[in-house]
Design an enzyme around this catalytic site. Structure first.
Site, PDB file in Angstrom:
ATOM      1  N   HIS A 149       0.888  -1.234   0.117  1.00  0.00           N
ATOM      2  CA  HIS A 149       0.242   0.001  -0.102  1.00  0.00           C
ATOM      3  C   HIS A 149       0.852   1.312   0.062  1.00  0.00           C
ATOM      4  CE1 HIS A 149      -3.144   2.885   1.064  1.00  0.00           C
ATOM      5  NE2 HIS A 149      -3.996   1.980   0.458  1.00  0.00           N
ATOM      6  N   ASP A 196      -7.991  -5.226  -1.034  1.00  0.00           N
ATOM      7  CA  ASP A 196      -8.321  -5.872  -2.112  1.00  0.00           C
ATOM      8  C   ASP A 196      -8.049  -7.532  -2.017  1.00  0.00           C
ATOM      9  OD1 ASP A 196      -9.499  -4.314  -3.974  1.00  0.00           O
ATOM     10  OD2 ASP A 196      -7.423  -3.598  -4.516  1.00  0.00           O
TER      11      ASP A 196
END
Ligand code: ACO
Length: 377
Positions: free
Chosen positions: A263, A314
């Site tokens: 991320h 996700d």
């Protein structure tokens, strides 16, 4: 004015704050706040419509306000006939995200007050888009089987109606609870790429449909919302749990990224992951979910051991969607159908900020080249 050669390029805009926002805060140490509320205090205690209200009205609704907001959303769950016809006509090989992007843009043609940019009109439009993006997703799914989606049911809430219209059957209590959590966890996330794209378009005083269309285009990419579909492709590709190790080591040896990991902001665990992982764990009485969950846990361990990176939203979202019976090409459309509330809240905030988002670039090309006419090239 800074001279070109003195300009500093911040590659990928890492750590650059492009504007102020009150909507959500992504804390790199592993926390996420919506309008000041920690998501850990919201997930499982609120329904999606409640958080959507929070984002656009900047406060939580009381019961009466929530009821009337849900009623407004449910009664707006109907598309103009030409949009339905257009979806029914799309070639069957088209990806649902391509159709969603086109039809949100198309929806702008049927706005009854398209030239009214007042706050009231934008608020009405925001509610309409929150209601209609999920219906477009459901209609695309139905169209693949030449089926028209059912009308929403007055006795079902907004999120339940979304799943009902998508699948054609009433969601049970467990599926409803999972959907509210999933949608709440996906509703907003600071200046992510799609939200930023929406804000750039809104900053030109363009309309809300154009801004949401920009956002959908950005969300679709596999480095952003498109990652969950890729996660499911990876899980499908790994036949047995025992093959996980070799598969992941192989990808890393080829310098490939593991989808659903890493991320830009979080330097520790993504605060949404534990909720999604917990939801998947809860659904493990289903044989398929248990097998996928076991693969995920193993992938998580191996990737952490090798790269010291964590799963992002996700990763477990893929198995959550699968457990809800959603086919993988609809994972990103479900993400969009949740994030729409965040996008419209940010578009309204950008209109209020009233400043054009227009950065500089550092020119590194040539100067003073001698022009050669076309007949001499
Ligand atoms: N798999 C393997 N290694 C990774 C991964 C990954 N998924 N993500 C980051 N890394 C490594 C990089 O190789 C790099 O290592 P290095 O310093 O040794 O070269 C380091 O971690 C930093 O990675 P960057 O790509 O520079 O980080 P950036 O902030 O630019 O990218 C991104 C963030 C795009 C999310 C990246 O982690 C990625 O591509 N992940 C896979 C796609 C994905 O899951 N996207 C969804 C993100 S969440 C969302 O948008 C909803």
């Amino acid at each position: 004015m800074i001279h070109n050669s003195d300009r500093v390029v911040v590659r990928g805009l890492k750590d650059v704050a492009a504007a102020e926002t009150r909507i959500s805060y992504v804390d790199y140490s592993g926390a996420l706040y919506y309008l000041g509320y920690n998501i850990d205090d919201l997930v499982g205690r609120v329904i999606y419509a409640e958080v959507a209200y929070l984002l656009i009205h900047k406060r939580l609704p009381n019961q009466q306000e929530l009821d009337s907001f849900q009623n407004a959303l449910v009664s707006a769950m109907k598309l103009p006939e030409p949009i339905i016809e257009s979806i029914m006509r799309t070639p069957k090989h088209c990806h649902p995200m391509d159709i969603l992007r086109t039809e949100v843009s198309h929806l702008g043609e049927y706005d009854p007050n398209g030239t009214d940019f007042s706050d009231a009109a934008n608020m009405r439009r925001a509610t309409l888009l929150i209601a209609q993006v999920p219906v477009i997703v459901a209609t695309i799914h139905g169209s693949r089987f030449n089926q028209i989606v059912p009308e929403p049911k007055a006795e079902l809430g907004f999120a339940q109606n979304f799943l009902y219209m998508f699948k054609g059957t009433d969601p049970d209590e467990k599926e409803t609870a999972v959907l509210h959590r999933y949608m709440t966890l996906h509703i907003d996330h600071g200046f992510n790429a799609s939200t930023f794209a929406a804000r750039v378009t809104a900053s030109t005083n363009s309309d809300m449909y154009s801004a949401v269309t920009s956002a959908i285009g950005a969300l679709k990419g596999p480095l952003h919302g498109g990652a969950s579909e890729k996660v499911m492709e990876m899980l499908d590709d790994i036949n047995l749990e025992e093959e996980v190790e070799e598969y992941i080591h192989g990808l890393l040896a080829d310098q490939k990224k593991i989808m659903g990991f890493g991320h830009r902001i979080y330097k520790s665990q993504d605060p949404r992951t534990k909720h999604l992982r917990g939801m998947v764990e809860d659904l493990c009485h289903r044989d398929r979910t248990l097998k996928l969950y076991n693969k995920c846990i193993k992938i998580e361990e191996i990737v952490y051991a090798r790269k010291k990176i964590y799963p992002n939203v996700d990763f477990y979202a893929a198995v959550t969607m699968d457990a809800l019976g959603v086919p993988k090409e609809y994972f990103t459309p479900f993400f969009a159908a949740s994030r729409i509330a965040g996008w419209v809240a940010h578009i309204i905030e950008q209109y209020e900020d009233a400043i054009l988002l227009r950065p500089e670039s550092k020119y590194v090309g040539q100067f003073n080249r001698s022009f050669v006419p076309i007949e001499n090239r």
